[in-house]
Structures are given as C-alpha cells and as structure tokens.
Design a protein around this motif. Structure first.
Motif, mmCIF file in Angstrom:
data_model
loop_
_atom_site.group_PDB
_atom_site.id
_atom_site.type_symbol
_atom_site.label_atom_id
_atom_site.label_comp_id
_atom_site.label_asym_id
_atom_site.label_seq_id
_atom_site.Cartn_x
_atom_site.Cartn_y
_atom_site.Cartn_z
ATOM 1 N N ILE A 1 0.854 -1.198 0.000
ATOM 2 C CA ILE A 1 0.000 0.000 0.000
ATOM 3 C C ILE A 1 0.890 1.248 0.000
ATOM 4 O O ILE A 1 1.858 1.318 0.761
ATOM 5 N N ILE A 2 0.529 2.192 -0.858
ATOM 6 C CA ILE A 2 1.110 3.543 -0.736
ATOM 7 C C ILE A 2 -0.032 4.437 -0.288
ATOM 8 O O ILE A 2 -1.131 4.387 -0.841
ATOM 9 N N VAL A 3 0.253 5.265 0.703
ATOM 10 C CA VAL A 3 -0.732 6.273 1.079
ATOM 11 C C VAL A 3 -0.011 7.618 1.094
ATOM 12 O O VAL A 3 1.162 7.683 1.464
ATOM 13 N N SER A 4 -0.717 8.652 0.680
ATOM 14 C CA SER A 4 -0.080 9.969 0.748
ATOM 15 C C SER A 4 -1.107 11.090 0.777
ATOM 16 O O SER A 4 -2.118 11.042 0.081
ATOM 17 N N ASN A 5 -0.804 12.063 1.613
ATOM 18 C CA ASN A 5 -1.497 13.345 1.582
ATOM 19 C C ASN A 5 -0.406 14.363 1.285
ATOM 20 O O ASN A 5 0.134 14.989 2.181
ATOM 21 N N PRO A 6 -0.041 14.487 0.000
ATOM 22 C CA PRO A 6 1.103 15.344 -0.329
ATOM 23 C C PRO A 6 0.714 16.817 -0.348
ATOM 24 O O PRO A 6 -0.471 17.143 -0.252
ATOM 25 N N PRO A 7 1.697 17.720 -0.459
ATOM 26 C CA PRO A 7 1.345 19.133 -0.611
ATOM 27 C C PRO A 7 0.576 19.298 -1.920
ATOM 28 O O PRO A 7 1.048 18.837 -2.958
ATOM 29 N N TYR A 8 -0.602 19.918 -1.878
ATOM 30 C CA TYR A 8 -1.370 20.058 -3.123
ATOM 31 C C TYR A 8 -2.092 21.399 -3.259
ATOM 32 O O TYR A 8 -2.884 21.594 -4.164
ATOM 33 N N VAL A 9 -1.846 22.297 -2.341
ATOM 34 C CA VAL A 9 -2.581 23.565 -2.403
ATOM 35 C C VAL A 9 -1.899 24.502 -3.406
ATOM 36 O O VAL A 9 -0.678 24.644 -3.410
ATOM 37 N N GLY A 10 -2.701 25.123 -4.264
ATOM 38 C CA GLY A 10 -2.176 26.121 -5.203
ATOM 39 C C GLY A 10 -2.711 27.475 -4.759
ATOM 40 O O GLY A 10 -3.917 27.628 -4.570
ATOM 41 N N ASP B 1 -4.275 33.234 4.262
ATOM 42 C CA ASP B 1 -3.968 33.811 5.579
ATOM 43 C C ASP B 1 -4.218 32.800 6.692
ATOM 44 O O ASP B 1 -3.454 32.706 7.650
ATOM 45 N N LEU B 2 -5.287 32.019 6.533
ATOM 46 C CA LEU B 2 -5.624 31.015 7.555
ATOM 47 C C LEU B 2 -4.529 29.957 7.698
ATOM 48 O O LEU B 2 -4.382 29.337 8.744
ATOM 49 N N LEU B 3 -3.795 29.758 6.605
ATOM 50 C CA LEU B 3 -2.795 28.685 6.601
ATOM 51 C C LEU B 3 -1.392 29.168 6.964
ATOM 52 O O LEU B 3 -0.446 28.379 6.947
ATOM 53 N N THR B 4 -1.263 30.466 7.332
ATOM 54 C CA THR B 4 0.103 31.019 7.475
ATOM 55 C C THR B 4 0.915 30.374 8.591
ATOM 56 O O THR B 4 2.137 30.413 8.549
ATOM 57 N N TYR B 5 0.263 29.814 9.596
ATOM 58 C CA TYR B 5 1.034 29.213 10.694
ATOM 59 C C TYR B 5 1.583 27.833 10.335
ATOM 60 O O TYR B 5 2.426 27.297 11.021
ATOM 61 N N GLU B 6 1.055 27.259 9.264
ATOM 62 C CA GLU B 6 1.466 25.887 8.928
ATOM 63 C C GLU B 6 2.633 25.907 7.950
ATOM 64 O O GLU B 6 2.836 26.878 7.222
ATOM 65 N N PRO B 7 3.454 24.832 7.931
ATOM 66 C CA PRO B 7 4.663 24.871 7.100
ATOM 67 C C PRO B 7 4.341 24.968 5.611
ATOM 68 O O PRO B 7 3.515 24.201 5.114
ATOM 69 N N GLU B 8 5.004 25.894 4.933
ATOM 70 C CA GLU B 8 4.804 26.077 3.481
ATOM 71 C C GLU B 8 5.024 24.771 2.735
ATOM 72 O O GLU B 8 4.260 24.422 1.831
ATOM 73 N N GLU B 9 6.090 24.036 3.126
ATOM 74 C CA GLU B 9 6.444 22.836 2.344
ATOM 75 C C GLU B 9 5.447 21.693 2.559
ATOM 76 O O GLU B 9 5.476 20.701 1.852
ATOM 77 N N ALA B 10 4.564 21.865 3.557
ATOM 78 C CA ALA B 10 3.536 20.837 3.759
ATOM 79 C C ALA B 10 2.314 21.101 2.883
ATOM 80 O O ALA B 10 1.555 20.192 2.563
ATOM 81 N N LEU B 11 2.133 22.369 2.501
ATOM 82 C CA LEU B 11 0.905 22.747 1.804
ATOM 83 C C LEU B 11 1.085 22.964 0.307
ATOM 84 O O LEU B 11 0.272 22.513 -0.496
ATOM 85 N N TYR B 12 2.148 23.715 -0.036
ATOM 86 C CA TYR B 12 2.291 24.169 -1.415
ATOM 87 C C TYR B 12 3.420 23.410 -2.108
ATOM 88 O O TYR B 12 4.559 23.462 -1.635
ATOM 89 N N PRO B 13 3.120 22.714 -3.220
ATOM 90 C CA PRO B 13 4.212 22.034 -3.923
ATOM 91 C C PRO B 13 5.215 23.082 -4.415
ATOM 92 O O PRO B 13 4.817 24.050 -5.055
ATOM 93 N N ASN B 14 6.468 22.891 -4.064
ATOM 94 C CA ASN B 14 7.498 23.855 -4.435
ATOM 95 C C ASN B 14 7.932 23.591 -5.873
ATOM 96 O O ASN B 14 9.061 23.191 -6.133
ATOM 97 N N HIS B 15 7.009 23.790 -6.797
ATOM 98 C CA HIS B 15 7.231 23.355 -8.169
ATOM 99 C C HIS B 15 6.211 24.056 -9.068
ATOM 100 O O HIS B 15 5.111 24.359 -8.619
ATOM 101 N N ASP B 16 6.548 24.241 -10.349
ATOM 102 C CA ASP B 16 5.577 24.855 -11.272
ATOM 103 C C ASP B 16 4.376 23.939 -11.486
ATOM 104 O O ASP B 16 3.270 24.395 -11.757
ATOM 105 N N ASP B 17 4.632 22.662 -11.395
ATOM 106 C CA ASP B 17 3.598 21.660 -11.645
ATOM 107 C C ASP B 17 2.894 21.324 -10.332
ATOM 108 O O ASP B 17 3.451 20.639 -9.474
ATOM 109 N N ILE B 18 1.667 21.800 -10.187
ATOM 110 C CA ILE B 18 0.950 21.601 -8.910
ATOM 111 C C ILE B 18 0.667 20.111 -8.639
ATOM 112 O O ILE B 18 0.531 19.685 -7.495
ATOM 113 N N ASP B 19 0.610 19.319 -9.717
ATOM 114 C CA ASP B 19 0.311 17.888 -9.559
ATOM 115 C C ASP B 19 1.578 17.035 -9.451
ATOM 116 O O ASP B 19 1.505 15.816 -9.591
#
Ligand code: SAM
Ligand code: GLN
Length: 282
Positions: free
Chosen positions: A183-192, A202-220
């Motif tokens: 089994i692979i399970v993942s809740n990866p960063p996917y917020v654009g 603004d609501l998400l500012t306290y949470e780590p950027e690298e957990a929320l936003y893919p650091n990449h041009d390709d959101i997927d």
C-alpha cells in the motif's frame, strides 16, 4: 465570575472578534479542555491570574494561530498527536482516507503487509494505520523535513508503536525506497495559491509552506511522480490511496489512467468534494 466557564469563554472570543457562533464555542472547548489543563497553562505562573493566562491564549488566537498549535496537540482518529509549526495539523478529510484503507484491509492476514506513507508529517496516517491494523504490518513514513520526522518520532513513542522513518526528498528519489510495498498512502502538498482565496492563504500562514504548497511549477507533481514510480514502489496489485486537491480531480485522474493502473476510484469527502483517489497497480 469564572472566566474559564465555557459560556464566558465564548463571550470573550466573540467580543474580541476572533470567531462567532459554533466556531467560537468550539474554540472555547479547546481552551477549556485541551489548552488550559496542559503545558504552559497548566500552572498559573507566579502572580498570573486565571484571567491573565486566558488573555495570553486569546492574544494568540487574535493573531490567527490555530488552537492545536497553542495546545501542542491535535486529535486524529481518536488518537492524540503532538503538533507544532513543523507539521501540518491533521485534517478530518485525512481521517476519511485512513478509514478507506481500514475498510479495505481490516480483515485478512496482515502479517506481510507493508505500507509506505509519503509526506508523513506528524505521522498521523502512518501511526493510525499501525495502531488500527496491528503490529504485524510494517509501516514506513517518509518526509523531506527533519523537524517533521522529529515530531513523528515523538508521536510513535507516545503511541507506543515501532516505526521506520526515512528523511528523503521523494521528488528526487526516483522511487527507490527499499523493498516494495502493498500500500502507498499519501497526503502530499497540493494547495495552489491561485486556487484559494487570500483569506484561506492567511488562515494557513502558521502551517509549514512545504507541507501545503508544492514547491514546483507543476501543482500535480507528487501525483505525477507517484503515478510514474508506483510500479517500482508497489508489488503487483498493490494499492495506492491519495488525498487530492478538489480542483484537480480530472488532471490527477488522467495521470492514473495511464496504463500501469487499474480500478481507479474517486471518493468524495463529507463536504461532497472529490478528495480521495484509489488506484491498483496492474
Ligand atoms: N501526512 C500528514 C497529514 O496528512 O497530516 C502531513 C501531510 S502534509 C500535507 C505533506 C507533507 O509532505 C509534509 O510533512 C511535508 O514536509 C512533506 N513533503 C513535502 N515535500 C516533500 C518531498 N519532496 N519529499 C518528501 N516529503 C515531502
Ligand atoms: N487539506 C489541506 C488544506 O486545505 C491541505 C493539505 C495538503 O496540501 N495536502 O488546508
């Protein structure tokens, strides 16, 4: 007047414009049940009165800090997880993803079951699966963040389970992570940031950027890599369970429609949004 009485807490939260109605009541419960009895707030220090301790908490809430970070813990699937600003606060929709796996695997022989959790954060998915499926199965949690893995390690200790954690950048790992998994399970960063309102950002500012936003041009990017490398990571007929961005359902599904996957299913969360994908390796 008892400033810590739930009704008085609700009034204070509303008076300060932090929240109203149900949200204010939920915050009041957090303050009373999860914040005041713990950590810095357990003992009223020195000359500080109950009212002053409460003021310190309310000040943090005024700045938008989530109650879970103030408390230092969050609840996930009935388990208590330590959280701090190095990890995402576990979400209810992620409980639904775990529930899907448990429904599929709760019965039957689990002695050879190997599970990989990509982007484990607090370890909430990995540790809940280990608790619920039992000690016979092996669960490996990977994350790029050393600090997140420190939190996950503490959570494993707290829940008294043996785990393997690997600090790795999944996106450059080329899918080479030890022997294959069932089994692979993942809740990866996917917020654009383009997909959500400024208020949400603004609501998400306290949470780590690298957990929320893919650091990449390709959101997927995480879904692209998992769909490409799944063949290396999974045994034949191995199954992949992913939390997905509700706005990206079609593009993510298209990635998995590529030839190595079969039985692709999308599931909605309790809010009726397409939130989870399951795919089986051919
Ligand atoms: N699994 C946890 C949960 O569901 O609450 C945390 C999920 S959070 C959305 C995504 C996690 O992926 C973060 O902990 C982050 O550090 C990690 N991450 C981000 N980029 C990564 C990468 N390139 N390789 C491995 N992990 C990564
Ligand atoms: N569901 C989270 C949110 O909307 C995001 C989690 C993620 O990026 N995987 O805040």
């Amino acid at each position: 007047m008892d400033v810590w009485h739930i009704d008085n807490l609700v009034k204070e939260i509303e008076r300060k414009g932090i929240a109203s109605d149900r949200e204010a009541r939920s915050m009041a419960r957090w303050i009373k049940e999860d914040i005041l009895p713990f950590g810095n707030y357990k003992h009223v220090i020195g000359n500080e009165s109950k009212g002053e301790a409460l003021e310190r908490i309310l000040d943090r809430l005024v700045f938008g800090e989530p109650v879970q970070y103030i408390a230092g813990h969050a609840w996930f699937f009935g388990y208590k997880f330590k959280v701090n600003q190095s990890v995402l606060i576990p979400r209810p929709e992620t409980e639904e993803l775990v529930d899907w796996i448990l429904k599929d695997f709760k019965t039957g022989d689990k002695s050879h079951l190997r599970i990989l959790d990509i982007g484990t954060g607090s370890g909430c998915i990995a540790l809940t699966l280990k608790k619920e499926l039992g000690d016979q199965c092996t669960v490996v949690g990977i994350d790029i963040s050393k600090k997140a893995l420190e939190v996950a390690t503490e959570n494993a200790l707290g829940l008294d389970v043996q785990m393997e954690w690997i600090e790795i950048d999944f996106l450059t790992s080329d899918g080479e992570i030890s022997e294959p998994f069932n089994i692979i399970v993942s809740n990866p960063p996917y917020v654009g940031k383009n997909y959500i309102s400024q208020q949400m950002v603004d609501l998400l500012t306290y949470e780590p950027e690298e957990a929320l936003y893919p650091n990449h041009d390709d959101i997927d990017i995480f879904y692209r890599k998992i769909s490409e490398w799944g063949g290396k990571l999974l045994v034949p007929n191995g199954v992949c369970y992913l939390e997905i961005n509700e706005f990206r359902r079609e593009s993510i599904e298209t990635l998995f429609r590529a030839n190595i996957w079969k039985n692709i299913e999308i599931k909605e969360d309790l809010q009726g949004l397409p939130r989870m994908l399951k795919a089986t390796l051919s």
